[in-house]
Design a protein around this motif. Structure first.
Motif, PDB file in Angstrom:
ATOM      1  N   THR A  77       0.636  66.533  78.711  1.00 29.88           N
ATOM      2  CA  THR A  77       1.889  67.193  78.161  1.00 29.88           C
ATOM      3  C   THR A  77       3.011  67.106  79.077  1.00 29.88           C
ATOM      4  OG1 THR A  77       0.261  68.616  76.741  1.00 29.88           O
ATOM      5  CG2 THR A  77       2.712  69.126  77.114  1.00 29.88           C
ATOM      6  N   ALA A  78       2.784  67.309  80.363  1.00 31.26           N
ATOM      7  CA  ALA A  78       3.975  67.212  81.498  1.00 31.26           C
ATOM      8  C   ALA A  78       4.461  65.760  81.466  1.00 31.26           C
ATOM      9  CB  ALA A  78       3.593  67.904  82.618  1.00 31.26           C
ATOM     10  N   ARG A  81       6.760  64.706  78.651  1.00 31.54           N
ATOM     11  CA  ARG A  81       8.197  65.545  78.556  1.00 31.54           C
ATOM     12  C   ARG A  81       8.866  64.671  79.817  1.00 31.54           C
ATOM     13  NH1 ARG A  81       5.939  71.503  79.024  1.00 31.54           N
ATOM     14  NH2 ARG A  81       5.345  71.648  76.902  1.00 31.54           N
TER      15      ARG A  81
END
Length: 88
Positions: A77-78, A81
Motif C-alpha cells: 500500500t505504501a 502511494r
C-alpha cells in the motif's frame, strides 16, 4: 519484470526480516500471557506434552502469518502511494 516490482524486492525482503522479529516478540508475549513462564517448547522436547507442543506451534504459525500479511500489505500500500503502482 516491471521496474516497480524490481525496486520493491529489496524493500520486501527487509520488511520480511523485520516482520519475523516483530512476530517472534509478539509470540513470546502471548505465550507468557497464556501462563507459560518458559520458552515455547520444541517439537523434540521430551518433557513437554503433545498438547503443549502443538498449541505452541499453531499459535506461533498463526501469529507469524498474520504479522507477515499485515506488513506485506502495508508495504504494498505504501509503495502504491509513493509510486502510483502496485508492486505485486
Amino acid at each position: 519484470m516491471k521496474a516497480s516490482k524490481l525496486a520493491y524486492k529489496p524493500v520486501g525482503m527487509a520488511m520480511g526480516a523485520v516482520s519475523g522479529v516483530v512476530a517472534g516478540s509478539v509470540f513470546k508475549q502471548v505465550w507468557k500471557r497464556l501462563g507459560h513462564d518458559e520458552d515455547a517448547p520444541d517439537a523434540t522436547d521430551e518433557q513437554r506434552t503433545w498438547r503443549e507442543v502443538l498449541t505452541a506451534a499453531v499459535l506461533q504459525g498463526a501469529i507469524f502469518a498474520g504479522v507477515k500479511a499485515a506488513v506485506d500489505r502495508g508495504g504494498a500500500t505504501a509503495t502504491r502511494r509513493l509510486t502510483g503502482t502496485w508492486p505485486g
